[in-house]
Design a protein around this motif. Structure first.
Motif, PDB file in Angstrom:
ATOM      1  N   LEU A  57      27.010 -12.320 -27.003  1.00 27.63           N
ATOM      2  CA  LEU A  57      28.315 -12.803 -26.639  1.00 27.63           C
ATOM      3  C   LEU A  57      28.843 -12.120 -25.333  1.00 27.63           C
ATOM      4  N   LEU A  58      28.646 -10.903 -25.262  1.00 27.34           N
ATOM      5  CA  LEU A  58      29.070 -10.132 -24.218  1.00 27.34           C
ATOM      6  C   LEU A  58      28.331 -10.438 -22.910  1.00 27.34           C
ATOM      7  N   LEU A  77      26.554 -13.707 -22.378  1.00 29.00           N
ATOM      8  CA  LEU A  77      26.981 -14.544 -21.802  1.00 29.00           C
ATOM      9  C   LEU A  77      28.286 -14.696 -20.993  1.00 29.00           C
ATOM     10  N   THR A  78      29.249 -13.877 -21.633  1.00 31.84           N
ATOM     11  CA  THR A  78      30.532 -14.078 -21.133  1.00 31.84           C
ATOM     12  C   THR A  78      30.917 -12.993 -19.980  1.00 31.84           C
ATOM     13  N   GLY A  79      29.807 -12.414 -19.640  1.00 30.09           N
ATOM     14  CA  GLY A  79      30.153 -11.142 -18.767  1.00 30.09           C
ATOM     15  C   GLY A  79      31.061 -10.157 -19.261  1.00 30.09           C
ATOM     16  N   GLY A  80      31.322  -9.808 -20.361  1.00 27.67           N
ATOM     17  CA  GLY A  80      32.313  -9.027 -20.787  1.00 27.67           C
ATOM     18  C   GLY A  80      33.794  -9.325 -20.334  1.00 27.67           C
ATOM     19  N   LEU A  81      34.146 -10.533 -20.391  1.00 29.03           N
ATOM     20  CA  LEU A  81      35.356 -11.129 -19.989  1.00 29.03           C
ATOM     21  C   LEU A  81      36.550 -10.366 -20.999  1.00 29.03           C
ATOM     22  N   TYR A  91      39.115 -11.712 -22.483  1.00 36.54           N
ATOM     23  CA  TYR A  91      39.600 -12.253 -23.576  1.00 36.54           C
ATOM     24  C   TYR A  91      38.409 -12.412 -24.590  1.00 36.54           C
ATOM     25  N   VAL A  92      37.465 -11.795 -24.623  1.00 40.11           N
ATOM     26  CA  VAL A  92      36.349 -11.524 -25.495  1.00 40.11           C
ATOM     27  C   VAL A  92      36.423 -10.055 -26.141  1.00 40.11           C
TER      28      VAL A  92
END
Length: 64
Positions: free
Chosen positions: A46-47, A49-53, A55-56
């Motif tokens: 998850l981190l 794929l989202t680049g550590g955004l 909102y995650v």
């Protein structure tokens, strides 16, 4: 002049590490660690794929 390994070589190294970890758990019959490992891998995916955004982050904090 040596070159840094490509992305596929790095991925293969990481997958080899995961395969060795699963083999260790199976050899030692420590199957109760597999759900923990699965949750950690999903959080890492998850981190990644989202680049550590931002909102995650609350969801990751809630897991741990």
């Amino acid at each position: 002049m040596s070159r840094a390994p490509g992305p596929l070589a790095r991925l293969a190294g990481r997958l080899r590490t995961l395969r060795e970890l699963f083999a260790y758990f199976a050899r030692r019959e420590r199957f109760f660690f597999l759900p923990l490992l699965a949750v950690l891998l999903l959080a890492a995916l998850l981190l990644a794929l989202t680049g550590g955004l931002g909102y995650v982050a609350p969801f990751v904090y809630a897991i741990f």
